[in-house]
Design a protein around this motif. Structure first.
Motif, PDB file in Angstrom:
ATOM      1  N   PRO A 218     -39.450 -37.260  -0.053  1.00 49.30           N
ATOM      2  CA  PRO A 218     -39.481 -36.030  -0.851  1.00 49.30           C
ATOM      3  C   PRO A 218     -40.599 -35.081  -0.419  1.00 49.30           C
ATOM      4  O   PRO A 218     -41.617 -35.530   0.126  1.00 49.30           O
ATOM      5  CB  PRO A 218     -39.762 -36.563  -2.263  1.00 49.30           C
ATOM      6  CG  PRO A 218     -40.518 -37.834  -2.043  1.00 49.30           C
ATOM      7  CD  PRO A 218     -40.164 -38.372  -0.677  1.00 49.30           C
ATOM      8  N   THR A 219     -40.393 -33.821  -0.649  1.00 46.21           N
ATOM      9  CA  THR A 219     -41.478 -32.853  -0.421  1.00 46.21           C
ATOM     10  C   THR A 219     -41.295 -31.695  -1.400  1.00 46.21           C
ATOM     11  O   THR A 219     -40.335 -31.664  -2.157  1.00 46.21           O
ATOM     12  CB  THR A 219     -41.490 -32.355   1.041  1.00 46.21           C
ATOM     13  OG1 THR A 219     -42.656 -31.567   1.242  1.00 46.21           O
ATOM     14  CG2 THR A 219     -40.268 -31.511   1.368  1.00 46.21           C
ATOM     15  N   GLU A 220     -42.230 -30.766  -1.368  1.00 45.41           N
ATOM     16  CA  GLU A 220     -42.150 -29.624  -2.288  1.00 45.41           C
ATOM     17  C   GLU A 220     -42.517 -28.351  -1.548  1.00 45.41           C
ATOM     18  O   GLU A 220     -43.295 -28.392  -0.600  1.00 45.41           O
ATOM     19  CB  GLU A 220     -43.150 -29.806  -3.443  1.00 45.41           C
ATOM     20  CG  GLU A 220     -42.788 -30.926  -4.385  1.00 45.41           C
ATOM     21  CD  GLU A 220     -43.774 -31.061  -5.551  1.00 45.41           C
ATOM     22  OE1 GLU A 220     -44.968 -30.788  -5.347  1.00 45.41           O
ATOM     23  OE2 GLU A 220     -43.334 -31.417  -6.648  1.00 45.41           O
ATOM     24  N   ILE A 221     -41.963 -27.243  -1.994  1.00 44.18           N
ATOM     25  CA  ILE A 221     -42.415 -25.950  -1.463  1.00 44.18           C
ATOM     26  C   ILE A 221     -42.661 -25.012  -2.649  1.00 44.18           C
ATOM     27  O   ILE A 221     -42.155 -25.247  -3.738  1.00 44.18           O
ATOM     28  CB  ILE A 221     -41.385 -25.304  -0.493  1.00 44.18           C
ATOM     29  CG1 ILE A 221     -40.055 -25.036  -1.207  1.00 44.18           C
ATOM     30  CG2 ILE A 221     -41.171 -26.146   0.732  1.00 44.18           C
ATOM     31  CD1 ILE A 221     -39.086 -24.196  -0.371  1.00 44.18           C
ATOM     32  N   GLU A 222     -43.392 -23.957  -2.376  1.00 44.67           N
ATOM     33  CA  GLU A 222     -43.608 -22.960  -3.440  1.00 44.67           C
ATOM     34  C   GLU A 222     -42.482 -21.951  -3.407  1.00 44.67           C
ATOM     35  O   GLU A 222     -42.026 -21.559  -2.328  1.00 44.67           O
ATOM     36  CB  GLU A 222     -44.930 -22.232  -3.190  1.00 44.67           C
ATOM     37  CG  GLU A 222     -46.114 -22.965  -3.715  1.00 44.67           C
ATOM     38  CD  GLU A 222     -47.283 -22.025  -4.001  1.00 44.67           C
ATOM     39  OE1 GLU A 222     -47.170 -20.819  -3.771  1.00 44.67           O
ATOM     40  OE2 GLU A 222     -48.313 -22.539  -4.453  1.00 44.67           O
ATOM     41  N   VAL A 223     -42.018 -21.556  -4.569  1.00 42.95           N
ATOM     42  CA  VAL A 223     -40.963 -20.530  -4.616  1.00 42.95           C
ATOM     43  C   VAL A 223     -41.366 -19.443  -5.610  1.00 42.95           C
ATOM     44  O   VAL A 223     -42.204 -19.653  -6.472  1.00 42.95           O
ATOM     45  CB  VAL A 223     -39.603 -21.122  -5.061  1.00 42.95           C
ATOM     46  CG1 VAL A 223     -39.049 -22.063  -4.026  1.00 42.95           C
ATOM     47  CG2 VAL A 223     -39.725 -21.810  -6.413  1.00 42.95           C
ATOM     48  N   ALA A 224     -40.736 -18.293  -5.457  1.00 44.17           N
ATOM     49  CA  ALA A 224     -41.011 -17.191  -6.378  1.00 44.17           C
ATOM     50  C   ALA A 224     -40.325 -17.473  -7.701  1.00 44.17           C
ATOM     51  O   ALA A 224     -39.410 -18.291  -7.783  1.00 44.17           O
ATOM     52  CB  ALA A 224     -40.487 -15.895  -5.781  1.00 44.17           C
ATOM     53  N   HIS A 225     -40.779 -16.814  -8.718  1.00 45.10           N
ATOM     54  CA  HIS A 225     -40.181 -16.982 -10.050  1.00 45.10           C
ATOM     55  C   HIS A 225     -40.108 -15.618 -10.695  1.00 45.10           C
ATOM     56  O   HIS A 225     -41.030 -14.820 -10.554  1.00 45.10           O
ATOM     57  CB  HIS A 225     -41.029 -17.950 -10.887  1.00 45.10           C
ATOM     58  CG  HIS A 225     -40.357 -18.437 -12.123  1.00 45.10           C
ATOM     59  ND1 HIS A 225     -40.844 -18.214 -13.380  1.00 45.10           N
ATOM     60  CD2 HIS A 225     -39.213 -19.131 -12.287  1.00 45.10           C
ATOM     61  CE1 HIS A 225     -40.036 -18.769 -14.272  1.00 45.10           C
ATOM     62  NE2 HIS A 225     -39.035 -19.332 -13.627  1.00 45.10           N
ATOM     63  N   GLU A 226     -39.017 -15.347 -11.368  1.00 42.70           N
ATOM     64  CA  GLU A 226     -38.861 -14.030 -11.972  1.00 42.70           C
ATOM     65  C   GLU A 226     -38.624 -14.171 -13.465  1.00 42.70           C
ATOM     66  O   GLU A 226     -38.313 -15.244 -13.944  1.00 42.70           O
ATOM     67  CB  GLU A 226     -37.658 -13.317 -11.331  1.00 42.70           C
ATOM     68  CG  GLU A 226     -37.882 -13.014  -9.865  1.00 42.70           C
ATOM     69  CD  GLU A 226     -36.644 -12.469  -9.184  1.00 42.70           C
ATOM     70  OE1 GLU A 226     -35.643 -12.193  -9.873  1.00 42.70           O
ATOM     71  OE2 GLU A 226     -36.687 -12.334  -7.954  1.00 42.70           O
TER      72      GLU A 226
ATOM     73  N   LEU B  31     -35.297 -34.728  -0.259  1.00 39.16           N
ATOM     74  CA  LEU B  31     -35.434 -34.045  -1.560  1.00 39.16           C
ATOM     75  C   LEU B  31     -36.496 -32.962  -1.404  1.00 39.16           C
ATOM     76  O   LEU B  31     -37.610 -33.244  -0.987  1.00 39.16           O
ATOM     77  CB  LEU B  31     -35.877 -35.066  -2.621  1.00 39.16           C
ATOM     78  CG  LEU B  31     -36.254 -34.525  -3.985  1.00 39.16           C
ATOM     79  CD1 LEU B  31     -35.067 -33.870  -4.655  1.00 39.16           C
ATOM     80  CD2 LEU B  31     -36.783 -35.634  -4.882  1.00 39.16           C
ATOM     81  N   VAL B  32     -36.120 -31.737  -1.693  1.00 41.49           N
ATOM     82  CA  VAL B  32     -37.118 -30.669  -1.654  1.00 41.49           C
ATOM     83  C   VAL B  32     -37.252 -30.093  -3.053  1.00 41.49           C
ATOM     84  O   VAL B  32     -36.323 -29.494  -3.582  1.00 41.49           O
ATOM     85  CB  VAL B  32     -36.741 -29.554  -0.645  1.00 41.49           C
ATOM     86  CG1 VAL B  32     -37.807 -28.465  -0.652  1.00 41.49           C
ATOM     87  CG2 VAL B  32     -36.581 -30.123   0.751  1.00 41.49           C
ATOM     88  N   GLY B  33     -38.391 -30.351  -3.666  1.00 43.30           N
ATOM     89  CA  GLY B  33     -38.666 -29.801  -4.991  1.00 43.30           C
ATOM     90  C   GLY B  33     -39.312 -28.437  -4.843  1.00 43.30           C
ATOM     91  O   GLY B  33     -39.554 -27.978  -3.722  1.00 43.30           O
ATOM     92  N   SER B  34     -39.588 -27.792  -5.959  1.00 47.67           N
ATOM     93  CA  SER B  34     -40.213 -26.487  -5.833  1.00 47.67           C
ATOM     94  C   SER B  34     -41.263 -26.294  -6.923  1.00 47.67           C
ATOM     95  O   SER B  34     -41.207 -26.905  -7.976  1.00 47.67           O
ATOM     96  CB  SER B  34     -39.170 -25.380  -5.887  1.00 47.67           C
ATOM     97  OG  SER B  34     -38.514 -25.428  -7.123  1.00 47.67           O
ATOM     98  N   ILE B  35     -42.206 -25.460  -6.574  1.00 44.13           N
ATOM     99  CA  ILE B  35     -43.300 -25.150  -7.504  1.00 44.13           C
ATOM    100  C   ILE B  35     -43.238 -23.651  -7.746  1.00 44.13           C
ATOM    101  O   ILE B  35     -43.231 -22.869  -6.793  1.00 44.13           O
ATOM    102  CB  ILE B  35     -44.658 -25.502  -6.872  1.00 44.13           C
ATOM    103  CG1 ILE B  35     -44.647 -26.960  -6.400  1.00 44.13           C
ATOM    104  CG2 ILE B  35     -45.789 -25.227  -7.842  1.00 44.13           C
ATOM    105  CD1 ILE B  35     -45.754 -27.289  -5.425  1.00 44.13           C
TER     106      ILE B  35
END
Ligand code: UDP
Ligand code: MG
Length: 342
Positions: free
Chosen positions: A191-199, A119-123
């Motif tokens: 599970p882990t998380e990565i940072e993603v861009a947001h528009e 599971l890859v979540g995002s911030i």
């Protein structure tokens, strides 16, 4: 036909203004990334031309496009559930249709999944929403951390990747009110998380009113925790003890000081406070009971009007024991249904 490596699931509700750009960027991003993929668009009972645009897009790229047309608006999470029941990829990515989650980030999620996470979540880095939404989300994130065992930095971001094992587990759940990132987390082993861009939203407005946001957060809190009820029992015990003490004091005053009639407004204050507390408690129990009621009726969570997909995929999917919600529609019927949505 072999299953693709990546399925991208996109719920769509009245997004006609942004769909052409979504198609442009999403297909380009997936083609550039190079993994085998399929895109599953779920039209969540849109009342604009979204369904017609989806049908056009299906005709343009039938090799990688599948469209599920729901008969009525079932809500974002139920639309995604419908997509999960139809997707075939080993890695399944959910993304919003409004381009707030850049499609170009899907590749990074998939790369992370390939490292072995399930599971890859995002911030969302620099979230582009109103200040009210940002503060409310932060408060809700904090509340969820306290009352559930779910660990997520940014629960509201739907750009997430799930492994097939988690999708299968989610498909075996039949809950009518749910919150998919939280449900997935309960099944995740790595599970882990990565940072993603947001528009900013590309076009149109948010489909969530303040009321529907509150409802969604109730789904999350009641669906994954009994702690609110337990807190309430604790408050009840506390108030009972205090009132016992109060009665004791009053009795002593009656004995030693004689009859008294002052403090009428204080009494009003206390009574109204307690009344508020009781009403809040009844409402809270109602939130749970209402959801139990919805669940026990066993009505279908969503109705599929038609599925537009290549005939070989349909056969493939049926063999793969994917649960069917409605009898599969033949090509002619599907086309007729698509006409109705046009
Ligand atoms: N959506 C949906 N059904 C609904 C509400 C929303 O399928 O009843 C979709 C919507 O089209 C979008 C995604 O869910 O693709 C997220 O919605 P939105 O951007 O309005 O939510 P926000 O970003 O404001 O949280
Ligand atoms: Mg949005």
């Amino acid at each position: 036909m072999n299953s693709p490596e990546v399925s991208v699931v996109v719920p769509i509700y009245n997004e006609e203004a942004g769909l052409p750009t979504l198609f442009e960027r999403l297909y380009a991003a997936m083609d550039d990334f190079g993994a085998s993929y399929e895109l599953i668009f779920i039209n969540d009972g849109s009342r604009d031309r979204s369904a017609a645009l989806l049908r056009e897009q299906y005709e343009r790229r039938p090799d990688v496009t599948r469209v599920i047309l729901l008969a009525a608006n079932a809500g974002q999470h139920m639309a995604i559930m419908a997509g999960f029941e139809h997707c075939r990829g080993e890695i399944v990515v959910t993304i919003d249709a409004d381009l707030q989650n850049p499609p170009e980030e899907i590749g990074r999620l998939v790369e992370k999944m390939r490292e072995g996470y399930d599971l890859v979540g995002s911030i969302r880095r620099q979230r582009q929403d109103s200040a009210f939404r940002r503060y409310a989300s932060r408060a809700m994130n904090r509340l969820r951390e306290r009352i559930t065992r779910i660990k997520m930095t940014d629960q509201g971001c739907m750009l997430r990747a799930y492994r097939r094992s988690i999708i299968n587990a989610i498909n075996s759940c039949h809950e009518v009110s749910t919150f998919i990132p939280a449900l997935a987390y309960t099944f995740a082993l790595r599970p882990t998380e990565i940072e993603v861009a947001h528009e900013e939203r590309f076009a149109g407005e948010s489909k969530y009113s303040l009321y529907s946001l509150i409802r969604l957060n109730f789904d999350l809190m009641t669906g994954f925790s009994l702690v609110p009820l337990q807190w309430f029992s604790m408050v009840g015990i506390g108030v009972s003890l205090l009132s016992a003490l109060f009665v004791g004091v009053l009795a002593l005053r009656r004995i030693f000081l004689g009859p008294e009639a002052e403090g009428l407004f204080t009494l009003f204050g206390i009574v109204f406070f307690l009344l508020g507390l009781v009403l809040f408690g009844v409402g809270l129990i109602g939130e749970y009971v209402g959801r139990i009621y919805l669940q026990v009726r066993h009505r279908p969570r969503f109705l599929i009007d038609a599925v537009l997909e290549a005939p070989d995929i349909r056969v493939d999917r049926r063999q793969a024991q994917t649960p069917e919600i409605t009898p599969a529609l033949g090509g002619a019927t599907a086309a007729a249904a698509a006409e109705r949505h046009a």
